[in-house]
Scaffold this motif. Structure first.
Motif, PDB file in Angstrom:
ATOM      1  N   GLY A 204       0.782  -1.223   0.000  1.00 55.79           N
ATOM      2  CA  GLY A 204       0.000   0.000   0.000  1.00 55.79           C
ATOM      3  C   GLY A 204       0.816   1.277   0.000  1.00 55.79           C
ATOM      4  O   GLY A 204       0.369   2.309  -0.497  1.00 55.79           O
ATOM      5  N   SER A 205       2.028   1.233   0.562  1.00 58.45           N
ATOM      6  CA  SER A 205       2.861   2.435   0.628  1.00 58.45           C
ATOM      7  C   SER A 205       4.310   2.037   0.857  1.00 58.45           C
ATOM      8  O   SER A 205       4.607   0.910   1.296  1.00 58.45           O
ATOM      9  N   ALA A 206       5.216   2.976   0.592  1.00 56.90           N
ATOM     10  CA  ALA A 206       6.628   2.734   0.858  1.00 56.90           C
ATOM     11  C   ALA A 206       6.865   2.564   2.358  1.00 56.90           C
ATOM     12  O   ALA A 206       7.693   1.743   2.778  1.00 56.90           O
ATOM     13  N   ARG A 207       6.148   3.337   3.160  1.00 58.14           N
ATOM     14  CA  ARG A 207       6.313   3.205   4.614  1.00 58.14           C
ATOM     15  C   ARG A 207       6.002   1.786   5.071  1.00 58.14           C
ATOM     16  O   ARG A 207       6.771   1.169   5.828  1.00 58.14           O
ATOM     17  N   ASP A 208       4.869   1.251   4.626  1.00 57.39           N
ATOM     18  CA  ASP A 208       4.476  -0.080   5.066  1.00 57.39           C
ATOM     19  C   ASP A 208       5.383  -1.149   4.466  1.00 57.39           C
ATOM     20  O   ASP A 208       5.616  -2.201   5.097  1.00 57.39           O
ATOM     21  N   TYR A 209       5.893  -0.915   3.273  1.00 55.50           N
ATOM     22  CA  TYR A 209       6.866  -1.849   2.705  1.00 55.50           C
ATOM     23  C   TYR A 209       8.104  -1.911   3.592  1.00 55.50           C
ATOM     24  O   TYR A 209       8.605  -2.997   3.902  1.00 55.50           O
ATOM     25  N   LEU A 210       8.604  -0.754   4.025  1.00 52.20           N
ATOM     26  CA  LEU A 210       9.804  -0.719   4.848  1.00 52.20           C
ATOM     27  C   LEU A 210       9.568  -1.278   6.238  1.00 52.20           C
ATOM     28  O   LEU A 210      10.447  -1.947   6.810  1.00 52.20           O
ATOM     29  N   VAL A 211       8.379  -1.045   6.802  1.00 50.36           N
ATOM     30  CA  VAL A 211       8.086  -1.522   8.156  1.00 50.36           C
ATOM     31  C   VAL A 211       7.675  -2.997   8.141  1.00 50.36           C
ATOM     32  O   VAL A 211       8.271  -3.836   8.820  1.00 50.36           O
ATOM     33  N   ASP A 212       6.657  -3.316   7.359  1.00 53.17           N
ATOM     34  CA  ASP A 212       6.093  -4.665   7.384  1.00 53.17           C
ATOM     35  C   ASP A 212       6.862  -5.648   6.504  1.00 53.17           C
ATOM     36  O   ASP A 212       6.882  -6.847   6.785  1.00 53.17           O
ATOM     37  N   GLY A 213       7.469  -5.139   5.432  1.00 51.77           N
ATOM     38  CA  GLY A 213       8.183  -6.014   4.512  1.00 51.77           C
ATOM     39  C   GLY A 213       9.666  -6.138   4.827  1.00 51.77           C
ATOM     40  O   GLY A 213      10.189  -7.245   4.983  1.00 51.77           O
ATOM     41  N   VAL A 214      10.330  -4.998   4.949  1.00 49.32           N
ATOM     42  CA  VAL A 214      11.779  -4.994   5.168  1.00 49.32           C
ATOM     43  C   VAL A 214      12.120  -5.194   6.637  1.00 49.32           C
ATOM     44  O   VAL A 214      13.155  -5.774   6.966  1.00 49.32           O
ATOM     45  N   GLY A 215      11.272  -4.706   7.529  1.00 47.97           N
ATOM     46  CA  GLY A 215      11.499  -4.927   8.957  1.00 47.97           C
ATOM     47  C   GLY A 215      12.089  -3.758   9.710  1.00 47.97           C
ATOM     48  O   GLY A 215      12.584  -3.922  10.828  1.00 47.97           O
ATOM     49  N   LEU A 216      12.073  -2.555   9.124  1.00 47.30           N
ATOM     50  CA  LEU A 216      12.534  -1.379   9.852  1.00 47.30           C
ATOM     51  C   LEU A 216      11.482  -0.974  10.881  1.00 47.30           C
ATOM     52  O   LEU A 216      10.287  -1.235  10.718  1.00 47.30           O
ATOM     53  N   GLY A 217      11.941  -0.309  11.957  1.00 48.24           N
ATOM     54  CA  GLY A 217      11.002   0.188  12.946  1.00 48.24           C
ATOM     55  C   GLY A 217      10.230   1.379  12.418  1.00 48.24           C
ATOM     56  O   GLY A 217      10.734   2.159  11.604  1.00 48.24           O
ATOM     57  N   ALA A 218       8.999   1.534  12.886  1.00 49.30           N
ATOM     58  CA  ALA A 218       8.159   2.633  12.414  1.00 49.30           C
ATOM     59  C   ALA A 218       8.801   3.988  12.704  1.00 49.30           C
ATOM     60  O   ALA A 218       8.782   4.890  11.864  1.00 49.30           O
ATOM     61  N   ALA A 219       9.381   4.136  13.892  1.00 46.69           N
ATOM     62  CA  ALA A 219      10.016   5.409  14.245  1.00 46.69           C
ATOM     63  C   ALA A 219      11.226   5.665  13.356  1.00 46.69           C
ATOM     64  O   ALA A 219      11.495   6.806  12.963  1.00 46.69           O
ATOM     65  N   GLU A 220      11.983   4.605  13.039  1.00 42.33           N
ATOM     66  CA  GLU A 220      13.145   4.735  12.169  1.00 42.33           C
ATOM     67  C   GLU A 220      12.734   5.207  10.780  1.00 42.33           C
ATOM     68  O   GLU A 220      13.391   6.070  10.188  1.00 42.33           O
ATOM     69  N   VAL A 221      11.633   4.677  10.284  1.00 44.02           N
ATOM     70  CA  VAL A 221      11.137   5.075   8.962  1.00 44.02           C
ATOM     71  C   VAL A 221      10.667   6.523   8.974  1.00 44.02           C
ATOM     72  O   VAL A 221      10.904   7.276   8.028  1.00 44.02           O
ATOM     73  N   GLU A 222      10.020   6.932  10.046  1.00 45.04           N
ATOM     74  CA  GLU A 222       9.570   8.321  10.140  1.00 45.04           C
ATOM     75  C   GLU A 222      10.754   9.283  10.193  1.00 45.04           C
ATOM     76  O   GLU A 222      10.728  10.358   9.597  1.00 45.04           O
ATOM     77  N   ARG A 223      11.815   8.903  10.909  1.00 43.34           N
ATOM     78  CA  ARG A 223      13.021   9.739  10.942  1.00 43.34           C
ATOM     79  C   ARG A 223      13.670   9.805   9.563  1.00 43.34           C
ATOM     80  O   ARG A 223      14.158  10.858   9.152  1.00 43.34           O
ATOM     81  N   LEU A 224      13.671   8.676   8.866  1.00 43.97           N
ATOM     82  CA  LEU A 224      14.237   8.662   7.519  1.00 43.97           C
ATOM     83  C   LEU A 224      13.449   9.581   6.613  1.00 43.97           C
ATOM     84  O   LEU A 224      14.033  10.354   5.840  1.00 43.97           O
ATOM     85  N   ARG A 225      12.145   9.536   6.691  1.00 39.62           N
ATOM     86  CA  ARG A 225      11.322  10.425   5.863  1.00 39.62           C
ATOM     87  C   ARG A 225      11.595  11.890   6.194  1.00 39.62           C
ATOM     88  O   ARG A 225      11.705  12.732   5.298  1.00 39.62           O
ATOM     89  N   ALA A 226      11.723  12.193   7.474  1.00 40.25           N
ATOM     90  CA  ALA A 226      12.014  13.564   7.877  1.00 40.25           C
ATOM     91  C   ALA A 226      13.363  14.017   7.321  1.00 40.25           C
ATOM     92  O   ALA A 226      13.518  15.162   6.875  1.00 40.25           O
ATOM     93  N   THR A 227      14.353  13.123   7.317  1.00 40.93           N
ATOM     94  CA  THR A 227      15.667  13.451   6.766  1.00 40.93           C
ATOM     95  C   THR A 227      15.582  13.690   5.267  1.00 40.93           C
ATOM     96  O   THR A 227      16.210  14.609   4.737  1.00 40.93           O
ATOM     97  N   LEU A 228      14.810  12.869   4.581  1.00 42.66           N
ATOM     98  CA  LEU A 228      14.650  13.030   3.135  1.00 42.66           C
ATOM     99  C   LEU A 228      14.072  14.405   2.790  1.00 42.66           C
ATOM    100  O   LEU A 228      14.395  14.975   1.750  1.00 42.66           O
ATOM    101  N   LEU A 229      13.241  14.912   3.689  1.00 42.42           N
ATOM    102  CA  LEU A 229      12.596  16.203   3.445  1.00 42.42           C
ATOM    103  C   LEU A 229      13.295  17.354   4.148  1.00 42.42           C
ATOM    104  O   LEU A 229      12.885  18.505   4.046  1.00 42.42           O
ATOM    105  N   GLY A 230      14.385  17.026   4.893  1.00 42.10           N
ATOM    106  CA  GLY A 230      15.102  18.091   5.599  1.00 42.10           C
ATOM    107  C   GLY A 230      14.335  18.656   6.751  1.00 42.10           C
ATOM    108  O   GLY A 230      14.415  19.861   7.044  1.00 42.10           O
TER     109      GLY A 230
END
Length: 234
Positions: A204-230
């Motif tokens: 459904g989304s890149a976030r859910d792919y990274l969390v549910d598929g790849v196994g990254l933590g939800a908070a880690e993914v949110e920090r990564l998104r924040a970094t991508l956007l500065g």
């Protein structure tokens, strides 16, 4: 993206990191902190990355024991350009649906998320393994499909001279298989859209792919998104 432009100067994709003196100076100027190498060990041994002062090196073998399109086509004397395209589509879908690929991709995304500064992600050509990782990062940031595909296809322009050189070599030394081998050198929009379609269908989304598929933590993914956007300080 829907939340403004992605941050410039933080994430780069490339082929092998073997910079000239001029390029090395450019890498020092941007303050490169992490090199994420997605190649197989034998690829690394044949053409190792150069050391870049101040940058940590992270090796992640994304393919592992899986057969790449290049491997299959390389050993199949009856392969055609259509075979090559079919195998490429299989690999791009496997990045999403294959548990082994997702497990091997995890440390690559973790390294990008953990970097204290600019990151370069690369494989041998910067097209397939690297192109997929880059597309996922862009999708996570909120970039539209049209922009993601356009960035992926930029590979063809940047690699034009290299592709022409290899194509000439194939036509001289393996003319009967040249068209098939040359097919592997090109970025095609259907390759990356196959990955994007699979992410949408399976997660459904890149976030859910990274969390549910790849196994990254939800908070880690949110920090990564924040970094991508500065927006780390938001």
């Amino acid at each position: 993206t829907t939340d403004g432009p992605m941050r410039r100067g933080r994430f780069f994709r490339a082929n092998i990191v073997a910079p000239s003196d001029r390029d090395a100076e450019a890498l020092r100027r941007i303050g490169l902190r992490t090199i994420v190498d997605l190649r197989r060990p034998e690829e690394v041994e044949k053409n190792p990355d150069h050391d870049v002062i101040g940058a940590d090196y992270v090796h992640v073998d994304v393919l592992g024991e899986s057969s790449s399109a290049a491997t299959i086509v390389g050993y199949d004397e009856d392969a055609t350009p259509e075979t090559a395209r079919s195998e490429m589509l299989r690999v791009y879908r496997s990045f999403v649906v294959d548990a082994g690929f997702r497990e091997r991709l995890r440390p690559a995304f973790e390294a990008v998320a953990a970097s204290s500064g600019p990151v370069v992600v690369h494989c041998t050509v910067g097209k397939d393994r690297t192109g997929f990782v880059s597309a996922v990062l862009q999708l996570l940031a909120g970039a539209g499909r049209e922009d993601i595909v356009a960035d992926y296809l930029e590979t063809n322009r940047r690699s034009e001279a290299w592709v022409a050189e290899l194509s000439a070599m194939f036509r001289e030394h393996a003319p009967e298989r040249a068209d098939t081998l040359i097919e592997l050198l090109h970025a095609r929009d259907e390759y990356i859209t196959t990955s994007l379609d699979a992410i949408e269908a399976e997660y459904g989304s890149a976030r859910d792919y990274l969390v549910d598929g790849v196994g990254l933590g939800a908070a880690e993914v949110e920090r990564l998104r924040a970094t991508l956007l500065g927006r780390e300080g938001d």
